[in-house]
Each structure stands twice: as C-alpha cells, then as structure tokens.
Write a protein that holds these residues in place. Structure first.
Motif, PDB file in Angstrom:
ATOM      1  N   ILE A 224      20.070   9.493 -33.353  1.00 11.96           N
ATOM      2  CA  ILE A 224      20.075   9.458 -31.886  1.00 11.96           C
ATOM      3  C   ILE A 224      21.459   9.073 -31.379  1.00 11.96           C
ATOM      4  O   ILE A 224      22.015   8.068 -31.825  1.00 11.96           O
ATOM      5  CB  ILE A 224      19.044   8.421 -31.355  1.00 11.96           C
ATOM      6  CG1 ILE A 224      17.617   8.843 -31.714  1.00 11.96           C
ATOM      7  CG2 ILE A 224      19.181   8.252 -29.833  1.00 11.96           C
ATOM      8  CD1 ILE A 224      16.572   7.785 -31.387  1.00 11.96           C
ATOM      9  N   VAL A 225      21.986   9.891 -30.465  1.00 10.93           N
ATOM     10  CA  VAL A 225      23.175   9.473 -29.714  1.00 10.93           C
ATOM     11  C   VAL A 225      22.659   8.771 -28.466  1.00 10.93           C
ATOM     12  O   VAL A 225      22.053   9.400 -27.600  1.00 10.93           O
ATOM     13  CB  VAL A 225      24.065  10.664 -29.312  1.00 10.93           C
ATOM     14  CG1 VAL A 225      25.306  10.162 -28.582  1.00 10.93           C
ATOM     15  CG2 VAL A 225      24.463  11.472 -30.538  1.00 10.93           C
ATOM     16  N   GLY A 226      22.884   7.478 -28.391  1.00 14.09           N
ATOM     17  CA  GLY A 226      22.408   6.711 -27.245  1.00 14.09           C
ATOM     18  C   GLY A 226      23.467   6.667 -26.165  1.00 14.09           C
ATOM     19  O   GLY A 226      24.650   6.489 -26.463  1.00 14.09           O
ATOM     20  N   MET A 227      23.065   6.850 -24.936  1.00 19.23           N
ATOM     21  CA  MET A 227      24.023   6.771 -23.825  1.00 19.23           C
ATOM     22  C   MET A 227      23.288   6.437 -22.544  1.00 19.23           C
ATOM     23  O   MET A 227      22.108   6.744 -22.384  1.00 19.23           O
ATOM     24  CB  MET A 227      24.791   8.090 -23.686  1.00 19.23           C
ATOM     25  CG  MET A 227      23.955   9.254 -23.214  1.00 19.23           C
ATOM     26  SD  MET A 227      24.758  10.838 -23.514  1.00 19.23           S
ATOM     27  CE  MET A 227      24.096  11.244 -25.128  1.00 19.23           C
ATOM     28  N   GLY A 228      24.023   5.820 -21.635  1.00 21.62           N
ATOM     29  CA  GLY A 228      23.454   5.422 -20.357  1.00 21.62           C
ATOM     30  C   GLY A 228      23.981   4.057 -19.972  1.00 21.62           C
ATOM     31  O   GLY A 228      23.495   3.041 -20.467  1.00 21.62           O
ATOM     32  N   GLY A 229      25.008   4.033 -19.174  1.00 16.68           N
ATOM     33  CA  GLY A 229      25.508   2.770 -18.637  1.00 16.68           C
ATOM     34  C   GLY A 229      26.287   1.908 -19.605  1.00 16.68           C
ATOM     35  O   GLY A 229      26.533   0.733 -19.327  1.00 16.68           O
ATOM     36  N   VAL A 230      26.706   2.468 -20.746  1.00 20.90           N
ATOM     37  CA  VAL A 230      27.468   1.650 -21.703  1.00 20.90           C
ATOM     38  C   VAL A 230      28.851   1.350 -21.128  1.00 20.90           C
ATOM     39  O   VAL A 230      29.595   2.255 -20.782  1.00 20.90           O
ATOM     40  CB  VAL A 230      27.621   2.364 -23.057  1.00 20.90           C
ATOM     41  CG1 VAL A 230      28.556   1.578 -23.972  1.00 20.90           C
ATOM     42  CG2 VAL A 230      26.265   2.558 -23.714  1.00 20.90           C
TER      43      VAL A 230
ATOM     44  N   ALA B   7      20.715  -1.203 -31.709  1.00 22.07           N
ATOM     45  CA  ALA B   7      19.563  -2.027 -32.097  1.00 22.07           C
ATOM     46  C   ALA B   7      18.253  -1.355 -31.699  1.00 22.07           C
ATOM     47  O   ALA B   7      17.232  -1.476 -32.382  1.00 22.07           O
ATOM     48  CB  ALA B   7      19.666  -3.412 -31.458  1.00 22.07           C
ATOM     49  N   ALA B   8      18.284  -0.609 -30.596  1.00 24.13           N
ATOM     50  CA  ALA B   8      17.079   0.092 -30.148  1.00 24.13           C
ATOM     51  C   ALA B   8      16.815   1.338 -30.985  1.00 24.13           C
ATOM     52  O   ALA B   8      15.712   1.889 -30.948  1.00 24.13           O
ATOM     53  CB  ALA B   8      17.205   0.461 -28.677  1.00 24.13           C
ATOM     54  N   GLY B   9      17.827   1.798 -31.726  1.00 25.82           N
ATOM     55  CA  GLY B   9      17.593   2.949 -32.602  1.00 25.82           C
ATOM     56  C   GLY B   9      18.668   4.016 -32.579  1.00 25.82           C
ATOM     57  O   GLY B   9      18.543   5.036 -33.259  1.00 25.82           O
ATOM     58  N   ALA B  10      19.725   3.818 -31.805  1.00 25.81           N
ATOM     59  CA  ALA B  10      20.784   4.828 -31.762  1.00 25.81           C
ATOM     60  C   ALA B  10      21.620   4.779 -33.039  1.00 25.81           C
ATOM     61  O   ALA B  10      21.879   3.706 -33.576  1.00 25.81           O
ATOM     62  CB  ALA B  10      21.679   4.605 -30.544  1.00 25.81           C
ATOM     63  N   SER B  11      22.027   5.968 -33.499  1.00 27.06           N
ATOM     64  CA  SER B  11      22.918   6.035 -34.661  1.00 27.06           C
ATOM     65  C   SER B  11      24.352   6.269 -34.222  1.00 27.06           C
ATOM     66  O   SER B  11      25.279   6.174 -35.026  1.00 27.06           O
ATOM     67  CB  SER B  11      22.458   7.142 -35.601  1.00 27.06           C
ATOM     68  OG  SER B  11      22.123   8.303 -34.869  1.00 27.06           O
ATOM     69  N   ALA B  12      24.531   6.625 -32.954  1.00 24.71           N
ATOM     70  CA  ALA B  12      25.858   6.794 -32.361  1.00 24.71           C
ATOM     71  C   ALA B  12      25.724   6.458 -30.886  1.00 24.71           C
ATOM     72  O   ALA B  12      24.616   6.408 -30.353  1.00 24.71           O
ATOM     73  CB  ALA B  12      26.367   8.220 -32.533  1.00 24.71           C
ATOM     74  N   VAL B  13      26.871   6.220 -30.255  1.00 25.10           N
ATOM     75  CA  VAL B  13      26.843   5.841 -28.840  1.00 25.10           C
ATOM     76  C   VAL B  13      27.824   6.721 -28.082  1.00 25.10           C
ATOM     77  O   VAL B  13      28.938   6.967 -28.555  1.00 25.10           O
ATOM     78  CB  VAL B  13      27.229   4.350 -28.676  1.00 25.10           C
ATOM     79  CG1 VAL B  13      27.394   3.993 -27.207  1.00 25.10           C
ATOM     80  CG2 VAL B  13      26.179   3.466 -29.326  1.00 25.10           C
ATOM     81  N   ALA B  14      27.390   7.199 -26.927  1.00 29.24           N
ATOM     82  CA  ALA B  14      28.286   8.019 -26.104  1.00 29.24           C
ATOM     83  C   ALA B  14      28.657   7.262 -24.832  1.00 29.24           C
ATOM     84  O   ALA B  14      27.838   6.539 -24.263  1.00 29.24           O
ATOM     85  CB  ALA B  14      27.638   9.352 -25.756  1.00 29.24           C
ATOM     86  N   LEU B  15      29.902   7.467 -24.409  1.00 33.17           N
ATOM     87  CA  LEU B  15      30.418   6.842 -23.190  1.00 33.17           C
ATOM     88  C   LEU B  15      30.434   7.875 -22.075  1.00 33.17           C
ATOM     89  O   LEU B  15      30.907   8.992 -22.257  1.00 33.17           O
ATOM     90  CB  LEU B  15      31.836   6.319 -23.431  1.00 33.17           C
ATOM     91  CG  LEU B  15      32.001   5.390 -24.633  1.00 33.17           C
ATOM     92  CD1 LEU B  15      33.469   5.002 -24.810  1.00 33.17           C
ATOM     93  CD2 LEU B  15      31.133   4.143 -24.474  1.00 33.17           C
ATOM     94  N   GLY B  16      29.914   7.485 -20.937  1.00 37.45           N
ATOM     95  CA  GLY B  16      29.869   8.414 -19.808  1.00 37.45           C
ATOM     96  C   GLY B  16      30.698   7.908 -18.655  1.00 37.45           C
ATOM     97  O   GLY B  16      31.933   7.949 -18.679  1.00 37.45           O
ATOM     98  N   THR B  17      30.015   7.363 -17.662  1.00 39.72           N
ATOM     99  CA  THR B  17      30.667   6.935 -16.427  1.00 39.72           C
ATOM    100  C   THR B  17      31.807   5.951 -16.666  1.00 39.72           C
ATOM    101  O   THR B  17      32.791   5.953 -15.928  1.00 39.72           O
ATOM    102  CB  THR B  17      29.601   6.320 -15.496  1.00 39.72           C
ATOM    103  OG1 THR B  17      28.583   7.311 -15.311  1.00 39.72           O
ATOM    104  CG2 THR B  17      30.168   5.956 -14.141  1.00 39.72           C
TER     105      THR B  17
END
Lengths: 297, 234
Positions: free
Chosen positions: A213-219, A230-240
């Motif tokens: 999972i690519v997790g994103m939203g308000g990072v 910790a919630a389950g993302a294997s990667a993190v995306a930066l948006g805003t």
C-alpha cells in the motif's frame, strides 16, 4: 520509500524535487488530451486545500512521445497514473504503457472532479490486468462506503497494490457572496483533514488484503508517515505538503527514520502494520489475559 | 528547492497595505515581476507575492490583507520566521527604451523594485481611495489617479508599457498596447508548476501562469470561459 502523490509534482518543471523521491508518480494521463476544469481551481479552507483541476493532461499519445522519455531520464522509477471513463479507456492506456519502461501503472479510480468511470473498480483492474504485466496499483477513494471490500475485489481482479487515498469531495463558499469558491462548485479536499481518513482506509485495506500500500493523505512530517506505515502502508506519498515545502522528500525521510528509531524499529519498514498488533493487544490482550487467569483460578 | 526560513525585520503600514520586510537569507531577489511563495503561519499552502523592494540584505513584500493568508502574513511581527521559496516564474523584460509603469491598486507591489532596476521611469498609478494611494509613495516619479478615473484614460502612445493590476485593467491595457508586458495574478498553491491551480487562458489555451508567467509579454490572456476561443496569440 517516499513517492509523490499523483498530480502534486511536475517532475520536468522541478527535476531537483523529483530526484529526491524513490519513485516519481505522473499526473494522471487519459486516452485523449484534457485541458482540465475552468478556473478558479484551488481554494484553501480551514482544514486543507480544495482543488478541482479536472485531470488536465496531454493525452496518452503526447504523453508517450514528449513526457515519458524525459521523465525516465530523471533517474527514479516512473509510476504512470492512468485515468479514464470506462474500463476500455484504462485498458487502452495500459496496452500502450506495457511496451515502455514505466515501472508501475497506477489506476486512478477515484478522481472526485470528473465523472466517475462507468465500470466498477474490479472490472477496470481486470481490463487493465489483461493488457499489461506491469505492477498495477489501484488508487481508491476514501469516500467508498466499504473501501476494504473494493480493495479486496481489486486484489482478486489482479491488482498488485493499492494507493490510498485520493482526495475527498468538499465544498468551500466565498464568505462574502456565499457562492462556491471553485468554478466547478465542489473539489477534492487534501491536506491535514485527510490524515485520519487516510489512516482509516490504509488500516482497513491492510487487514483486508495484505497488499503493498502506498499511503497518502495529509502527510507533512515523518511522524505522519510512520503512522501510515503502522496502519499498513509499505510506502508513503507526499501530496499537498510538496506545494508548501518542495524540500519535503528529504525532510520527511529523515524525520521518518528518526521517528521509527524512537519507537524502537530498526527501519521504518519494520513498523509496517504495528497499529494492528497494538489494536489486537488492546482489544484481545487484556481479555485473553483475564480468561487465562480465570482458567487458572 | 527547500524553503528558506527568513526572519521578519519589520511590518510597516502603507495605507491599508502592509510592507513585510524580511531578512534576505540565502535567497536571490531575482528579476522584478518574479514572485516568491510565502507561507502564512498556520495555513496549509503558501501565497504568491511579487517582490516589492530589494534593499541590501532584505526582501520586502507589499501585502493587501484581504483573506486568511494575506491577513496572517500582514500580522507577522518582527523576529517571527516565515518560510519562503523563490524567486519563481518569469519577470519583466528590462530591455525597454521608453518604459512606463502602469499600476492599479495592489498591482503597484512589484513597481518599487522594477523602478529601481529601470532607473526610475515615469509611473501612472490608479487607486480606489486616497488611503490606498499612500502606496504610491513607494514608487518614484508616479502620477496618481483615483477612481472613477482610470489609468488607461491617461495613457498616451509611444511608451513601453509594463503593467500590473486588476484583470479588467490589464485587459484594457492589452487592448490599447498589444506589446505591453502584463503581470497577471492567479491563485497558486505551489508556484513551481506542480499543482495546476493557477491555470489561466494564455493564447487560447489553459496554461499554468506560474510556469509561463506571471509576466506575459506580447501575449494576451482572458478569462475562461467568457474569453475562450476569442483570444489568439499575438
């Protein structure tokens, strides 16, 4: 692994930012060119940024001829975000992308600012799957009533991973006129307000599918990234956050390593799913402990 | 491209506007008409501001406190820190023979810096009220008109016009002086081509003002949808 969220970076205008990412995600490309929605397209609200860009893009032909080749030269792997209005639209773009050096195809199934595709997510994933061997990530909307069920259906249809989440529809009114501030009325809300929404979606889909999972939203910080992992993302995306801080990739990566270490994890990746263990401990642990004690007694 | 954290040296009132003076830090002032993204404290995205003055060691911005972002910037105090990215976009071309600065309201903002670079050329500035017109004191050799008089009424031919102001003014200037350099404004979330929020019609198509502008020379733009299809590249 730190990526950009689709539509939050033009790597060819800001190559120095793109090179700091572990993978570059393109703005969504559709079969035909789209000029995008009429301005005004953005408005900041009390809790985040509202946008209605409307998938402005040059169309798959010009994308393949003019955009993808220089993107591939930048260095980081290129994930191509694909959009459309039917399963056939997605399939057509996947056919074209299959022969390219794109690393991943992200299926944008969740733009809140254009008409929703006429086909269901699983049908679109299946149609795309039939056209390409490239890893397919399904990008889902946090507004789905049961995002875990849709994620599960996408997994069964052949998705290799999930991108969670897209923006959620919102409306901002001009305080003087009480008319919508965006030309299209509503737009997609991103930024801090999306953070707990994204966490819930990642948490639910990790439990349901176990997919990457690519997790994103308000990072905005390493702490926020660690929570998604910790919630389950294997990667993190930066948006805003990239809009305000184009230096965020390096900053968040460093903060993430620090936060992970503070929590006793050797690497950020080692924290993946940690919230589930703790939820299980909180919900089941004391009760199991009580049961054990009772049996003893 | 990380934002620089600049120190607020002072905030001076100029009529209803605020002149936000920042220590320059590592940033270059760039070319007049270019802009910087200033992040208001407590808000999510930065706001685009053209540079007003560039005294040694300083960058100064003229802020019209009309919304949450500009009010937060105008409310900064000496010693505060503010995150700034820039300079961004395309500024004015300075290779002009007979420059005339034409400004309306807060559109006067880039003119003090521009005037210094062009050797104090004449300026024609229009304001809503006498209070707003206090900002004209920042611009040398300025003639001031107040509403209902419009700057375009006093515009005589033979000048290289460099203009900044409200859209109706810029559209009128563009009609009178097709070769004028016009500095436009649009809501922006990033300032470097990422967000696509600042798309405006340029030469008959929607394009990002931050990438192609904000100063557009020899090209005319209008508002979508009213002007769609009616505007061609000059």
């Amino acid at each position: 692994m730190i990526l950009n969220a689709s539509g939050c970076l033009d790597p060819l205008v800001a190559p120095d930012v793109a090179r700091r990412l572990d993978a570059v995600v393109t703005k969504t490309v559709t079969p035909l060119p789209r000029e995008g929605n009429a301005p005004v397209r953005i408005a900041e609200t009390d809790s985040g940024l509202l946008n209605s860009i409307g998938l402005a893009n040059p169309g798959i032909d010009r994308f393949l001829a003019d955009v993808l080749p220089p993107l591939l030269e930048l260095g980081p792997p290129v994930w191509v975000s694909v959009g459309g209005f039917s399963a056939a639209d997605y399939a057509r773009s996947c056919t074209r992308l299959d022969a390219t050096a794109a690393a991943v195809v992200e299926l944008n199934l969740s733009c809140p600012n254009v008409a929703a595709p006429e086909d269901e997510a699983a049908a679109i994933v299946a149609a795309a799957r039939a056209e390409t061997d490239k890893p397919l990530y399904a990008k889902l909307s946090p507004a789905l009533p049961d995002i875990a069920a849709v994620a599960g259906a996408a997994a069964e249809a052949g998705a290799d991973g999930l991108s969670l989440v897209n923006t959620i529809r919102g409306l901002a009114l001009d305080p003087a006129t009480l008319r919508p501030r965006l030309a299209t009325g509503t737009g997609g809300l991103s930024g801090p307000a999306l953070r707990p929404v994204a966490l819930a979606a990642v948490h639910a889909c990790f439990r349901a599918t176990g997919l990457p999972i690519v997790g994103m939203g308000g990072v905005e910080t390493g702490r926020h990234a660690l929570e998604l992992i910790a919630a389950g993302a294997s990667a993190v995306a930066l948006g805003t956050v990239l809009f305000a801080d184009p230096g965020a990739p390096d900053r968040v990566r460093a903060e993430l390593a620090e936060e992970a270490a503070l929590h006793g994890f050797g690497t950020p990746a080692a924290a993946r799913g940690a919230s589930h263990e703790r939820v299980a401990a909180a919900v089941n642990g004391p009760r199991a402990e009580r049961e054990r004690l009772r049996l003893k007694l | 491209m990380s934002p620089a954290r600049l120190r607020v040296l002072g905030v001076e009132r100029v009529g209803p506007y605020a002149l936000l003076r920042l220590g320059r830090g590592p940033l270059d002032p760039g070319t007049p008409g270019q802009f910087f993204m200033l992040r208001p404290p407590g808000l999510v995205v930065p706001r685009p501001m053209s540079l007003c003055l560039a005294p040694p060691g300083e960058l100064a911005f003229l802020v019209d406190p009309v919304g949450a972002g500009t009010r937060a910037l105008a409310g900064l105090e000496r010693g505060d820190g503010v995150h700034v990215v820039g300079p961004l976009g395309n500024g004015f071309r300075l290779d002009v023979q007979r420059p005339l600065l034409l400004g309306g309201g807060i559109g006067v903002a880039p003119f003090p810096f521009l005037s210094a670079r062009l050797g104090r050329p004449p300026a024609l500035l229009g304001f809503r009220t006498a209070q707003h017109a206090e900002a004209a004191a920042l611009v040398p050799n300025a003639e001031v008109v107040l509403e209902p008089t419009l700057v375009t009424e006093l515009l005589s031919p033979g000048f290289d016009v460099l203009a900044c102001g409200p859209e109706p003014m810029l559209e009128a200037v563009g009609r009178l002086e097709p070769a004028a350099q016009l500095a436009w404004e649009a809501p922006m979330a990033c300032g470097f081509g990422a967000c696509y929020g600042c798309a405006v019609e340029i030469g008959g198509r929607l394009a990002r003002l931050c990438v192609e502008g904000p100063v557009l020379g020899g090209r005319v733009r209008g508002q979508i949808p009213a002007m769609a299809g009616k505007v061609a590249a000059a």
